[in-house]
Design an enzyme around this catalytic site. Structure first.
Site, short mmCIF file in Angstrom:
data_model
loop_
_atom_site.label_atom_id
_atom_site.label_comp_id
_atom_site.label_asym_id
_atom_site.label_seq_id
_atom_site.Cartn_x
_atom_site.Cartn_y
_atom_site.Cartn_z
CD GLU A 54 -0.35 1.34 -1.39
OE1 GLU A 54 -0.95 0.85 -2.37
OE2 GLU A 54 0.39 2.33 -1.47
CD GLU A 103 4.66 2.39 -1.33
OE1 GLU A 103 3.95 3.09 -2.11
OE2 GLU A 103 4.61 1.15 -1.28
#
Length: 670
Positions: A282, A402
């Site tokens: 991220e 994810e």
């Protein structure tokens, strides 16, 4: 003197000969990796030195399993301390990274301890080398699409090695071989092991990783590989701890970033190709002028990551490397920016990664996002279509590194209604599978109880598992509400067949009778009053029975038969830091809450919607018979009257009135 003379005579007559296989295993603009196999065809030797001349101005930049020195085009590789002895017909190997420009022709001849390698004992020099083109690798890496496909489905060892400051800091137990074996036995083919390195390395300039931490990471990686997993490791929360400062301090951050990846790459250089590296989790940046600069700096980090891993040689020359989009987000601009990076790298063994937590209002239960509806479906299909069209259709595999819903958590029950979550699970599996996306479930303990090695909700796992290979039928709801007293009338549910055919209803091992207990008209399932009366039993508040709708494939759909009456509430006084509304739930379950001022405008946080966030702003406590209003709610409520509307899963709505004055709060049901 006689003995010495005899020894000299024997050595002078010793058979000598060697064969060299020189192979460029990977090549990129300005650089390459070569592997060299030297076979001793003569008598055993103890200590070796291989020499050659580069024909095209190449240079060695890094070597392993040998010490390499150069003088102009002349290169000499000397054995390491552990590989100097080479028996007759035995082979010793070493490798190196090199630089090139204009051409990368293979050396024409090699000498071993001063003797020309001819491929035989004595004879005319005819070195056996494997030629390589000057612009492309001689051997293509493994098929990245096939590798990523083999990783499906995947599971995250979440909040563990990525926890701050150590493995158990965020509530999970130490990882064991038993845990990994259990996860593998449940059908998962890959495991993502997020790792936060921030607190586990030294200072500049070396940023040396703590040996104990690196060994622990390696231990879990090795256990996972031994279980047959594909394994993905990364730099995880480092993304927001220090990598995000890259735009303002490029030198320091890049030095730290490359130092860590060089050490990780060296540690795992000899590991199985089933080990995968992910550059950053991220990625996000501070102090930039906007997305264009964000894309630029992420491109720099991703590019440097690929180059330094490739240059580390060994298995890293062809290892699958995974690059994220900005924020690991699947908006088209993020995808396009990463596409530019792929186009610039021309590396055939890369994959893209995004994360997916669903349509945000549904994922956290805000703005009335209580159901798996068309908004949720369109967000899902739109996301997966974009990554398919941008990457997969062009041969670039995608890992959804994810996925879950943000607020599905055993510690926060009721935020996401179970049946609505089951529909989400079924849809994610189907839409990912049909678009060839590999999904890796984010599990920080909310799915698998790691202490007991059991699923916290077996039905949730069953639906997820079925979605990997097939579709399952669902319905408009998994709940049927009946009153505590009075006549019971028929109830209907709409079936979502999802390509299946309805097979019937069952309670336990008993089949319900079509025509008597239920009827079907198209996709409308009607439960008869007689069947519902029987299933309700004594009609105590709560779930009285559970039946299942069975379909031609997939898992059955659970339907709870619930007795409930409209909840009631009472007056209360309290403060903005401690306020609870006395509530008799009477078998019902809270779905959401609205808050409005007297003029009808939204009250409280998220003032763009009257519907507040479940658990963050309000929370039911069924054991205490209260609904708690959180300090986070009152922190953004103006003084004066506020009207609350509570929505329950039965369809019941009840109104409650608040008055806030400073830190004092009073409430009444009328």
């Amino acid at each position: 003197m006689l003995v010495a003379g005899m020894m000299m005579a024997v050595n002078a007559q010793a058979a000598t000969g060697c064969r060299v296989a020189y192979k460029v295993s990977s090549q990129w603009t300005g650089g390459f990796t070569a592997n060299v196999d030297v076979t001793n065809l003569g008598d055993p030797i103890n200590g070796w030195s291989l020499a050659w001349s580069f024909p095209s101005g190449q240079a060695v930049t890094q070597a392993w399993n040998a010490t390499v020195t150069s003088s102009g085009a002349q290169v000499t590789a000397v054995n390491a301390s552990y590989n100097g002895a080479v028996a007759t017909d035995a082979t010793v190997s070493f490798g190196f990274n090199g630089s090139w420009s204009g051409g990368n022709a293979v050396p024409a001849a090699f000498t071993l301890n001063g003797v020309t390698c001819t491929g035989s004992v004595g004879g005319t020099p005819t070195p056996t080398v494997t030629p390589t083109p000057t612009t492309t690798p001689t051997s293509q890496p493994g098929d990245p699409m096939a590798t990523v496909a083999a990783m499906q489905p995947g599971w995250n060892l979440g909040n563990t090695l990525d926890a701050i400051p150590d493995e158990t800091a965020w509530g999970n137990p130490l990882t064991t071989q038993a845990l990994l074996h259990h996860v593998r036995s449940q059908g998962f083919n890959s495991i993502r092991i997020p790792v936060t390195w921030t607190n586990h390395h030294g200072s500049a300039p070396g940023y040396t990783i703590d040996a104990a931490w690196l060994n622990r990471v390696r231990q879990i990686v090795d256990w996972s590989l031994a279980e047959g997993f594909y394994v993905m490791i990364n730099l995880h929360h480092d993304s927001w701890q220090w990598i995000n400062g890259y735009p303002g301090d490029r030198t320091t951050v890049m030095n730290r970033y490359t130092a860590l990846w060089k050490q990780i790459a060296a540690t795992f250089r000899g590991h199985s190709s089933k080990l995968v590296f992910e550059s950053i989790n991220e990625p996000q940046f501070t102090g930039t002028s906007g997305d264009d600069q964000n894309y630029q700096v992420l491109n720099e980090l991703n590019t440097e990551f690929v180059h330094l891993v490739r240059q580390s040689g060994g298995g890293n020359a062809n290892r699958l490397l995974v690059l994220p989009t900005l924020f690991t987000n699947a908006e088209q601009g993020r995808l396009d920016a990463l596409t530019t990076t792929f186009n610039q790298l021309h590396d055939p063994n890369l994959a893209a990664t995004v994360h997916f937590y669903g349509w945000w209002p549904f994922s956290v239960n805000i703005a009335g996002g209580t159901r798996y509806n068309s908004d949720v479906e369109q967000d899902l299909t739109g996301t997966f279509d974009r990554v398919y069209n941008t990457f997969v259709s062009r041969g670039i595999p995608v890992i959804v590194g994810e996925w879950a819903l943000l607020n599905w958590d055993h510690n926060r029950p009721g935020v996401i209604e179970r049946g609505e979550f089951l529909k989400f699970l079924e849809a994610v599996g189907y839409h990912a599978r049909t678009r060839k996306l590999t999904t890796m479930l984010w599990d920080a303990g909310q799915f698998l109880n790691r202490n007991e090695l059991r699923w916290r909700d077996q039905g949730v796992y069953d639906m997820m598992k079925a979605s990997w290979t097939t579709r399952s039928g669902t319905a408009s709801s998994d709940q049927v509400y009946l009153p505590r007293s009075g006549a019971i009338t028929a109830r209907t549910l709409t079936l979502n067949l999802n390509g299946t055919t309805f097979q019937g209803l069952r309670q336990g091992s008993t089949n319900l009778v079509s025509g008597t207990d239920y009827t079907m008209s198209g996709t409308t399932l009607t439960l008869t009053p007689a069947a519902l009366t029987r299933l309700a039993g004594n009609r105590a508040y709560g779930v009285n029975a559970t039946i299942e709708a069975r379909f031609s494939q997939g898992v059955a759909w659970p339907i709870s038969i619930i007795t409930a009456d409209p909840p009631t509430q009472a007056a209360a006084t309290g403060t903005t830091t401690s306020f609870a509304i006395p509530t008799q739930f009477r078998g019902d379950q809270l779905a959401t809450m609205e808050a409005k001022y007297a003029d009808g405008s939204p009250a409280g946080p998220a003032n763009w919607t009257p519907y507040k966030e479940f658990w963050q702003h309000f929370q039911p406590d069924y054991n205490a018979n209260t609904i708690i209003l959180k300090p986070e709610f009152f922190a953004e409520v103006n003084d004066g009257p506020v009207t609350l509307t509570f929505h329950f899963w039965s369809g019941t709505q009840i109104t409650y009135h608040l008055t806030k004055s400073g830190t004092t709060v009073t409430g009444s049901a009328t």
